[in-house]
Design an enzyme around this catalytic site. Structure first.
Site, PDB file in Angstrom:
ATOM      1  N   LEU A 138       0.842  -1.196   0.000  1.00  0.00           N
ATOM      2  CA  LEU A 138       0.000   0.000   0.000  1.00  0.00           C
ATOM      3  C   LEU A 138       0.881   1.251   0.000  1.00  0.00           C
ATOM      4  O   LEU A 138       2.061   1.193   0.315  1.00  0.00           O
ATOM      5  CB  LEU A 138      -0.904   0.012   1.233  1.00  0.00           C
ATOM      6  CG  LEU A 138      -1.983  -1.071   1.296  1.00  0.00           C
ATOM      7  CD1 LEU A 138      -2.784  -0.948   2.592  1.00  0.00           C
ATOM      8  CD2 LEU A 138      -2.920  -0.980   0.088  1.00  0.00           C
ATOM      9  N   HIS A 158      10.886  33.786  19.197  1.00  0.00           N
ATOM     10  CA  HIS A 158      12.131  34.376  18.703  1.00  0.00           C
ATOM     11  C   HIS A 158      13.306  33.531  19.187  1.00  0.00           C
ATOM     12  O   HIS A 158      13.286  33.084  20.328  1.00  0.00           O
ATOM     13  CB  HIS A 158      12.265  35.790  19.272  1.00  0.00           C
ATOM     14  CG  HIS A 158      13.545  36.466  18.851  1.00  0.00           C
ATOM     15  ND1 HIS A 158      13.731  36.944  17.575  1.00  0.00           N
ATOM     16  CD2 HIS A 158      14.694  36.721  19.524  1.00  0.00           C
ATOM     17  CE1 HIS A 158      14.942  37.486  17.492  1.00  0.00           C
ATOM     18  NE2 HIS A 158      15.544  37.361  18.653  1.00  0.00           N
ATOM     19  N   GLY A 200       5.491  16.415 -16.295  1.00  0.00           N
ATOM     20  CA  GLY A 200       4.110  16.422 -15.827  1.00  0.00           C
ATOM     21  C   GLY A 200       3.562  15.018 -15.669  1.00  0.00           C
ATOM     22  O   GLY A 200       4.247  14.027 -15.948  1.00  0.00           O
ATOM     23  N   GLY A 231      12.420  19.327 -18.120  1.00  0.00           N
ATOM     24  CA  GLY A 231      11.275  19.831 -17.353  1.00  0.00           C
ATOM     25  C   GLY A 231      11.737  20.488 -16.067  1.00  0.00           C
ATOM     26  O   GLY A 231      12.373  19.854 -15.229  1.00  0.00           O
TER      27      GLY A 231
END
Ligand code: FAD
Length: 472
Positions: free
Chosen positions: A37, A445, A272, A182
């Site tokens: 899985l 901070h 892509g 790409g």
């Protein structure tokens, strides 16, 4: 076999849906053709890439220490051990998913499935193991078949040296020269890995900038750093041919490149991804696809077929694991009759390069394209104590603010660890915070998260870490 709910696809969308459905008391069968899985994300996407990027980060940080007077020797890289360690990470997580499925009594079936009709899947064995049954009848199906790398005609050369992202993640070796076709996030992440391991990396991108679609001010600091890490970045350039010869892959480039013919040891084509909606028998259902092949679904993830819901990569952009998981949960809740809807104000996106880029909500680019009335507030990390302390001052934090309501509607970050900072921005946008809410939230901070607060202060004119002369 009969089941109340079948989930087709065991990726982050599918397993999230299956597990939640089981938790809500549904009888669930999860079908995937893979032996483990996790889908693309775990097996050949998010996780293995981040494991390899972890190695790249270690190498880069050791080099960076030279600026601080601490010098390490050149790293000795044992590629087999890198690969093994990455596989261990994947195996641990995949094993965990198997356990989670078992504990919930989710029936996991390993098979390749196609729709016979709106309530029946046909199963075909995905390995030599015979199947108990070759059909599953169901009341509902959640389609979660994901996506695969897009092939480009002419560049889909049948040679081991011409790789897609799955092949590149296998880390077959560290090539001397690697061409990445790409300049999207997958190409840049994998380029970063291989460059750190010692390859000379060249990136070719056909548009005029890396990471098309991302705000240019976020991309700039990354592009500047990649120019040093990579051998070449060619923009406005196309690969017109790839030919795998005896000792190299010969590449022809068309664009503003001096050398049009070049030789590489390996090529990664990452141009892509396309949805896995074909060869599924969807024509035997009422599910409708758009012109790119994405399954059309409404905000409850329901398709045009009353028995089928669609989630994740197969259901459209953005193709990201957390979107898939979220849609999976919405689909299950919708089936359970809860008032669920996938209607986020912000889906975060992170590019895990060095520096990282992250954004969520409305980007400046989209706001401009849509003619929305916005203001932006930017805090440069050079004014951050923490960024100075870690020697990484190239970053910036930017809020996109709706001019009329003064609410934060988007955020963009570039810098060291930006991916971990975007979570706060997602919450602020999702909750509809006013920019003042963010400015008046006390941040610890010295942290980089402070830059989210100070960027909001920049908008209000109350940032004391920067000096802006008052307009008369
Ligand atoms: P998938 O993960 O694609 O899973 C679909 C499953 O369906 C697969 O297991 C497949 O075997 C199964 N299947 C398909 N068809 C059938 C069939 N007919 N029968 C049986 N089983 C079938 N996203 C992020 O959010 N962050 C990241 O950092 C990130 N990095 C990435 C890096 C790489 C290199 C790649 C390639 C992707 C990355 N992604 C990342 C994207 C992410 O992997 C996907 O968005 C995500 O996996 C989509 O989940 P999904 O559940 O829709 O489908």
């Amino acid at each position: 076999m009969k089941t109340q709910l079948v989930v087709l696809g065991g990726g982050p969308g599918g397993y999230a849906a299956a597990f939640l459905a089981a938790d809500l008391g549904m009888e669930v069968t999860l079908v995937d053709r893979e032996p483990r899985l996790g889908g693309v994300c775990l097996l050949r996407g998010c996780i293995p890439s981040k494991a390899l990027l972890h190695v790249a980060k270690g190498i880069a940080e050791a080099e960076h220490m030279a600026d601080w007077g601490v010098e390490f020797k050149k790293p000795k890289i044992d590629v087999d051990r890198v690969r093994k360690q990455k596989e261990k990470v994947v195996a641990t997580l995949a094993g965990g998913l198997g356990q989670l499925a078992k504990k919930r009594k989710v029936k996991v079936v390993r098979a390749r499935a196609t729709f016979a009709d709106s309530n029946t899947l046909k199963l075909e064995a995905a390995d030599d193991e015979p199947l108990d049954d070759d059909r599953i009848e169901f009341d509902h199906c959640i389609l979660a078949t994901g996506s695969r790398p897009a092939a480009v005609p002419g560049l889909d050369v049948d040679d081991d040296r011409v790789m897609n992202s799955s092949d590149a993640l296998e880390l077959p070796d560290v090539p001397g020269r690697l061409l990445v076709v790409g300049g999207g996030y997958i190409g840049l992440e994998m380029g970063t890995v291989y460059a750190a391991l010692g390859s000379k990396v060249t990136v070719v991108e056909m548009t005029d900038g890396l990471l098309p679609g991302a705000d240019r001010d976020l991309v700039r600091p990354l592009a500047k750093r990649l120019e040093k890490q990579f051998e070449g970045i060619y923009l406005d350039t196309r690969v017109t041919s790839l030919e795998a010869g005896g000792d190299a892959v010969r590449v022809t480039l068309d664009g503003e490149v001096d050398e049009k013919e070049q030789r590489f040891d390996r090529v990664l084509v990452s141009v892509g991804r396309r949805p896995n909606s074909d060869n599924l028998g969807l024509e035997n259902t009422q599910v409708e696809l758009d012109d790119r092949g994405f399954a059309l679904a409404d905000e409850k993830q329901r398709t045009a077929d009353p028995a089928v819901l669609a989630i994740g990569d197969v259901a459209g952009e953005p193709m990201l694991a957390h979107k898939a998981a979220h849609q999976g949960k919405v689909a299950v809740e919708a089936l359970a009759g809860e008032p669920a809807a996938f209607a986020p104000r912000a889906v975060p996106a992170v590019v895990f390069t060095d520096p990282e880029i992250a954004w969520a909500g409305v980007t400046e680019t989209v706001a401009e394209r849509e003619g929305r009335e916005i203001k932006t507030a930017v805090f440069p990390w050079a004014a951050s104590g923490r960024a100075q302390a870690v020697g990484r001052t190239e970053g910036l934090t930017k809020w996109v603010i709706d001019s009329a309501t003064e609410r934060v509607i988007g955020c963009g970050l570039v810098g060291y660890g930006a991916g971990d900072l975007i979570g706060e921005a997602v919450l602020a946008v999702e909750m509809g915070c006013a920019v003042r809410d963010v400015a008046e939230t006390i941040h610890p901070h010295p942290t980089l998260s402070e830059t989210l607060g100070t960027a909001a202060e920049v908008h209000l004119g109350t940032a004391t870490d920067l000096y802006r002369p008052k307009r008369k």
